[in-house]
Scaffold this active site. Structure first.
Site, PDB file in Angstrom:
ATOM      1  N   GLU A 165      50.097 -75.716  -4.123  1.00 34.42           N
ATOM      2  CA  GLU A 165      50.531 -76.992  -4.700  1.00 34.42           C
ATOM      3  C   GLU A 165      51.505 -77.763  -3.817  1.00 34.42           C
ATOM      4  OE1 GLU A 165      51.639 -76.811  -8.821  1.00 34.42           O
ATOM      5  OE2 GLU A 165      49.660 -76.104  -9.406  1.00 34.42           O
ATOM      6  N   GLU A 369      44.107 -71.710 -10.322  1.00 36.41           N
ATOM      7  CA  GLU A 369      44.935 -71.664 -11.540  1.00 36.41           C
ATOM      8  C   GLU A 369      44.313 -72.550 -12.598  1.00 36.41           C
ATOM      9  OE1 GLU A 369      49.181 -72.433 -11.212  1.00 36.41           O
ATOM     10  OE2 GLU A 369      49.234 -71.432  -9.260  1.00 36.41           O
TER      11      GLU A 369
HETATM   12  C1  BG6 Z   1      51.520 -74.334 -11.223  1.00 37.52           C
HETATM   13  C2  BG6 Z   1      52.214 -73.362 -10.316  1.00 37.52           C
HETATM   14  O1  BG6 Z   1      52.128 -75.571 -11.055  1.00 37.52           O
HETATM   15  O2  BG6 Z   1      51.583 -74.155 -12.579  1.00 37.52           O
HETATM   16  C3  BG6 Z   1      52.672 -72.086 -10.957  1.00 37.52           C
HETATM   17  O3  BG6 Z   1      51.449 -73.100  -9.163  1.00 37.52           O
HETATM   18  C4  BG6 Z   1      53.170 -72.392 -12.352  1.00 37.52           C
HETATM   19  O4  BG6 Z   1      53.644 -71.509 -10.147  1.00 37.52           O
HETATM   20  C5  BG6 Z   1      52.007 -72.940 -13.165  1.00 37.52           C
HETATM   21  O5  BG6 Z   1      53.788 -71.330 -12.999  1.00 37.52           O
HETATM   22  C6  BG6 Z   1      52.365 -73.242 -14.606  1.00 37.52           C
HETATM   23  O6  BG6 Z   1      53.453 -74.106 -14.625  1.00 37.52           O
HETATM   24  P1  BG6 Z   1      54.772 -73.789 -15.434  1.00 37.52           P
HETATM   25  O7  BG6 Z   1      55.713 -74.870 -15.085  1.00 37.52           O
HETATM   26  O8  BG6 Z   1      54.371 -73.791 -16.866  1.00 37.52           O
HETATM   27  O9  BG6 Z   1      55.236 -72.445 -14.974  1.00 37.52           O
END
Ligand code: BG6
Length: 473
Positions: A165, A369
């Site tokens: 990201e 993700e």
């Molecule tokens: C992504 C990241 O932005 O989203 C992760 O690569 C992150 O590191 C995931 O944990 C979920 O976001 P958040 O802010 O809910 O942890």
């Protein structure tokens, strides 16, 4: 597009799940590890620090065995730069190398393909003190780290992701605790995009190095890509969505794939005297790199309208970005439901996004993700009934199957997250995992692992190669 029947997913489709080092490992200063920016940052009030997390450092055998039981074909994890190189450059920490050797060996033992992210939000604190990504030397720092990883783990790791990201680091770095702008900087936008440029060059050089050192390996970027919708068919709203699509998405993929800056972004940066300076050789380095696939994180789409002064600047994070003066104003999409943490849920947008990415770049896509952050509870029956997560994942996998039937080449799907871990800025209470970790925000509990209902469901999905998405019997 309606399909009479859906195309099968490839037999070697990489069903997986993801984590990142600083959010899951714990042991933040153990066995020679140096601090990263995440260990020295001030965590948001009411949220856990990152010292222990899910303690995967001490539980990796148990965790990988659980992932194998779930049927994972791949496990996406990141390597902590400061565990390998405590100062970011210089001496290598043998205990850090040993840890990742054990972790990788454990994956290999269960025929789980390791998918390694080289950098996931955790700049060594020692390098932050030397100017972080503002320092032109950061390109060489990263390349040296890449070389150490390729040399030590390349015999077993076939799939590599460069920078997680990078677009979020650039757009909302302070929320995640990563963007280190040197004190006294006058033009913050320029400095931010100079850092971004150094990361882009570092990524390009790392891709070339990977292909030289490990000819069998495959490497790609891992930005967070969300198609940006116009708030209406008003032509000014279309312009706004093009602006934000360019700044949020295409800058990163155009550069990774075609080795050149997106023209809209470049025009915007020039307009603000913020175009990054090129060092000699940068243009050639950027043009010489070619990813083998695209890793993409997807949580939701975004919706924008034409910029207006009174636009809602509200809270910002990876899913909710504020407007940018003269470019676009963020608006809520009235057609989409939201998570308990106020992130929009858009499974159809997942298909839209994949179709758009593939038609622009024509490279295989692995989703690195996608997932639902929620307040899970451990019931008295010792179970976690996370039907809401099953529903979320099912809707997204259905759309993935439709995208494949649309002709999009998908090579894998790795939800966030394999196991509960600490969120970037919303603590332990925002859980994503298939495996529940018995700890609270501040009480470290027993650290016992529990299989959630989604664990059993995902196991069934993987066993059927994505055909059986029904609820558990
Ligand atoms: C992504 C990241 O932005 O989203 C992760 O690569 C992150 O590191 C995931 O944990 C979920 O976001 P958040 O802010 O809910 O942890």
């Amino acid at each position: 597009m309606l399909h009479k029947s859906l195309k099968e997913l490839p037999k070697d489709f990489l069903w997986g799940a993801s984590t990142s080092a600083y959010q899951v490992e714990g042991a933040s200063l153990e066995d020679g590890k140096g601090p990263s920016c995440q260990d020295v940052k001030e965590v948001p009030e009411g949220t856990s620090d990152l010292k222990v997390c899910a303690d995967e450092y001490h539980h990796y055998k148990e965790d990988i065995a659980l992932f194998a039981e779930m049927g994972l074909k791949t496990y996406r994890f990141s390597i902590s730069w400061s565990r390998i190189l405590p100062e970011g450059t210089g001496a290598v920490n043998p205990q850090g190398i040993a840890y990742y050797n054990h972790l990788i060996d454990e994956c290999v033992k269960y025929h789980i393909e390791p998918l390694v992210t080289m950098f996931h939000f955790d700049m060594p604190a020692a390098l932050d003190q030397r100017g972080s990504w503002s320092n032109p030397e950061s390109v060489e720092w990263f390349l040296n780290f890449a070389k150490v990883m390729f040399a030590n783990f390349g015999d077993r790791v076939k799939y590599w992701l460069t920078i997680n990201e990078q677009n979020m680091l650039t757009l909302v770095g302070p929320v995640i605790g990563t963007l280190m702008i040197p004190a006294g900087t006058k033009n913050v936008l320029k400095e931010t995009y100079q850092q971004n440029h150094h990361m882009l060059v570092a990524q390009a050089k790392a891709m070339v190095l990977c292909h030289q050192m490990l000819p069998q390996a495959k490497i790609g970027p891992a930005p967070n890509i969300s198609l940006v919708y116009p708030a209406s068919c008003r032509p000014e709203d279309i312009l706004a969505s093009q602006n934000f699509n360019a700044i949020r998405n295409w800058l990163y993929l155009d550069m990774a794939v075609y080795g050149r800056y997106n023209n809209l972004v470049w025009a915007y940066l020039e307009e603000h005297d913020a175009a990054p300076d090129f060092a000699p050789g940068d243009a050639e380095a950027l043009a010489s790199a070619h990813p083998d696939f695209l890793g993409c994180n997807y949580y939701s789409t975004a919706t924008v309208g034409a910029w207006k002064e009174e636009a809602d600047q509200g809270k910002a994070d990876q899913a909710v970005l504020p407007g940018a003066e003269g470019l676009f104003a963020s608006v809520k999409n009235p057609y989409l439901p939201r998570t308990e943490f106020d992130w929009e849920i858009d499974p159809v947008g997942f298909r839209n996004t994949m179709r758009e990415i593939y038609s622009r770049y024509h490279l295989p896509i692995i989703i690195t993700e996608n997932g639902l952050g929620a307040y899970d509870t451990l019931g008295e029956d010792g179970r976690i009934h996370d039907q809401y997560r099953i529903n979320y994942l099912r809707q997204h996998i259905e759309q993935l199957r439709l995208a494949v039937s649309d002709g999009v080449e998908m090579m894998g799907y790795c939800p966030w997250s394999a196991i509960d871990l600490i969120s970037t800025h919303e603590g332990m209470k925002k859980r994503y995992g298939f495996v529940y970790v018995d700890r609270d925000e501040f009480d470290l509990g027993t650290m016992k692992r529990y299989r959630k209902d989604s664990f059993y469901w995902y196991k069934q999905v993987i066993a059927s190669n994505g055909d059986d998405l029904d609820d558990l019997k």
